[in-house]
Design a protein around this motif. Structure first.
Motif, PDB file in Angstrom:
ATOM      1  N   UNK A  90       0.833  -1.204   0.000  1.00  0.00           N
ATOM      2  CA  UNK A  90       0.000   0.000   0.000  1.00  0.00           C
ATOM      3  C   UNK A  90       0.867   1.253   0.000  1.00  0.00           C
ATOM      4  N   UNK A  91       1.886   1.273   0.876  1.00  0.00           N
ATOM      5  CA  UNK A  91       2.774   2.438   0.966  1.00  0.00           C
ATOM      6  C   UNK A  91       3.454   2.705  -0.370  1.00  0.00           C
ATOM      7  N   UNK A  92       3.966   1.667  -0.999  1.00  0.00           N
ATOM      8  CA  UNK A  92       4.670   1.830  -2.280  1.00  0.00           C
ATOM      9  C   UNK A  92       3.722   2.285  -3.385  1.00  0.00           C
ATOM     10  N   UNK A  93       2.523   1.728  -3.403  1.00  0.00           N
ATOM     11  CA  UNK A  93       1.571   2.078  -4.453  1.00  0.00           C
ATOM     12  C   UNK A  93       1.092   3.518  -4.315  1.00  0.00           C
ATOM     13  N   UNK A  94       0.769   3.922  -3.096  1.00  0.00           N
ATOM     14  CA  UNK A  94       0.331   5.301  -2.867  1.00  0.00           C
ATOM     15  C   UNK A  94       1.444   6.279  -3.230  1.00  0.00           C
ATOM     16  N   UNK A  95       2.673   5.928  -2.876  1.00  0.00           N
ATOM     17  CA  UNK A  95       3.803   6.808  -3.206  1.00  0.00           C
ATOM     18  C   UNK A  95       3.983   6.925  -4.716  1.00  0.00           C
ATOM     19  N   UNK A  96       3.895   5.815  -5.427  1.00  0.00           N
ATOM     20  CA  UNK A  96       4.074   5.834  -6.884  1.00  0.00           C
ATOM     21  C   UNK A  96       2.976   6.616  -7.589  1.00  0.00           C
ATOM     22  N   UNK A  97       1.786   6.627  -7.007  1.00  0.00           N
ATOM     23  CA  UNK A  97       0.652   7.281  -7.661  1.00  0.00           C
ATOM     24  C   UNK A  97       0.413   8.714  -7.205  1.00  0.00           C
ATOM     25  N   UNK A  98       0.990   9.107  -6.064  1.00  0.00           N
ATOM     26  CA  UNK A  98       0.714  10.447  -5.541  1.00  0.00           C
ATOM     27  C   UNK A  98       1.952  11.211  -5.107  1.00  0.00           C
ATOM     28  N   UNK A  99       3.058  10.498  -4.935  1.00  0.00           N
ATOM     29  CA  UNK A  99       4.255  11.136  -4.415  1.00  0.00           C
ATOM     30  C   UNK A  99       4.230  11.303  -2.912  1.00  0.00           C
ATOM     31  N   UNK A 100       3.219  10.732  -2.235  1.00  0.00           N
ATOM     32  CA  UNK A 100       3.064  10.854  -0.784  1.00  0.00           C
ATOM     33  C   UNK A 100       3.504   9.557  -0.114  1.00  0.00           C
ATOM     34  N   UNK A 101       4.388   9.669   0.877  1.00  0.00           N
ATOM     35  CA  UNK A 101       4.875   8.496   1.610  1.00  0.00           C
ATOM     36  C   UNK A 101       4.081   8.351   2.905  1.00  0.00           C
ATOM     37  N   UNK A 102       3.305   7.270   2.991  1.00  0.00           N
ATOM     38  CA  UNK A 102       2.532   7.011   4.199  1.00  0.00           C
ATOM     39  C   UNK A 102       3.408   6.393   5.281  1.00  0.00           C
ATOM     40  N   UNK A 103       3.020   6.619   6.541  1.00  0.00           N
ATOM     41  CA  UNK A 103       3.702   6.011   7.669  1.00  0.00           C
ATOM     42  C   UNK A 103       2.738   5.136   8.444  1.00  0.00           C
TER      43      UNK A 103
END
Length: 340
Positions: free
Chosen positions: A320-333
């Motif tokens: 989930x973290x990697x996918x969100x980052x790839x699609x939005x540039x946002x790194x979740x914690x």
């Protein structure tokens, strides 16, 4: 006194219901127990303080000494006229503490009702909900210093509270066992209703009526019930990811990917984003990974569907973290404490 080695499964002591075994488990019930732990500290690789288990992800094997604090009790220390200084011991269930305060006419914590876990865990995570955080009312923390073998008082300003964070998450404070918290509450009912006004609860529940504090509690219960799964049916830790707080530059960049991005402006150059909205709009709601799933009603929550293992939970979180980052540039914690 001697701590005997006996394998203990912590499955019933963590709300994600993960099988987690330790050979060293000790329940602290009094000050003599604290002194004993200090005297034997060198016998163990590490220590791990376990509260209500509602905000931890545990592995299948823990080599550390696992300590659970069972001190309980609530008392008023001082009365300042309109304000009171209240102490609650670490083993108390947080929700029970909130309701006790309301019954006594001590106000301030009501927006934090129904949060699972113990009082001792509240400052570690700086728990928060519906516009309120624990730090808003904290006066000090009473803790046992395992290295010095003494009780210490840590003032709120020394805890460096932040969004879902405090010094108690840092390695330098791992040797402190929280014994109790002290909070300053008011005798005057002055509710914080901003969240509920935004979400149209103030009209439907008549929250503006100072005589209807029960309506606020009912509203909070309704909201949590609609967004959170029954913890008795599916193991979970509530919100699994923090709402990211980002710079204006990162915010503007994310808007290019998601023009309808849900956010709250914190100040001129900082924005808090809805992690659940990001995860949902990246297509993860309802998806499974092994025996772990993203909750269909709230993409911010991961569920144990019965046979989940530590690696499944961390594996899904990483995807989930990697996918969100790839699609939005946002790194979740990840919000809960992950034991490695």
């Amino acid at each position: 006194m001697k701590l005997e080695s006996k394998q203990q499964n912590l499955k019933d002591l963590n709300t994600f219901k993960l099988n987690s075994f330790t050979d060293y488990f000790f329940v602290v019930r009094n000050f003599e127990d604290l002194k004993f732990i200090t005297s034997t500290l060198g016998d163990y690789k590490d220590i791990f303080i376990l509260g209500g288990g509602s905000n931890v992800i545990l592995p299948e094997c823990i080599e550390s000494l696992v300590i659970k604090v069972n001190f309980s009790g609530i008392r008023m220390i001082s009365d300042f006229g309109n304000d009171v200084l209240i102490e609650a011991y670490a083993g108390e269930f947080w929700h029970n503490f909130v309701i006790h305060c309301l019954n006594m006419g001590w106000y301030g914590l009501e927006n934090l009702a129904f949060i699972p876990g113990t009082v001792g865990a509240a400052p570690v995570q700086n728990i928060g909900a519906y516009g309120i955080e624990f730090s808003n009312y904290c006066y000090s923390i009473i803790a046992w210093d395992l290295l010095k073998g003494e009780i210490v008082e840590i003032l709120a300003r020394e805890c460096f509270f932040a969004y879902r964070n405090s010094i108690f998450k840092q390695k330098t404070y791992k040797n402190f066992i929280i014994l109790s918290v002290r909070v300053i509450l008011s005798k005057i009912w002055n509710p914080n209703l901003e969240y509920f006004k935004i979400n149209d609860y103030s009209t439907r529940k008549s929250l503006e009526d100072s005589k209807n504090i029960n309506n606020l509690i009912e509203a909070i219960f309704d909201i949590r019930r609609s967004k959170l799964p029954n913890i008795k049916e599916f193991g979970n830790v509530g919100s699994f990811f923090k709402n990211p707080i980002i710079s204006e530059e990162s915010f503007l960049n994310a808007l290019h990917f998601f023009p309808d991005l849900v956010f709250w402006e914190q100040r001129k150059d900082a924005y808090k984003l809805s992690a659940g909205w990001l995860i949902d709009n990246c297509g993860w709601r309802g998806k499974n990974y092994g025996s772990v799933a993203v909750y269909e009603k709230n993409a911010l929550i991961l569920l144990n569907q019965g046979l989940a293992k530590f690696d499944d939970v961390i594996g899904l979180a990483a995807l989930i973290i990697n996918d969100v980052y790839n699609k939005s540039g946002i790194k979740l914690e990840i919000e809960p404490l992950v034991y490695y």
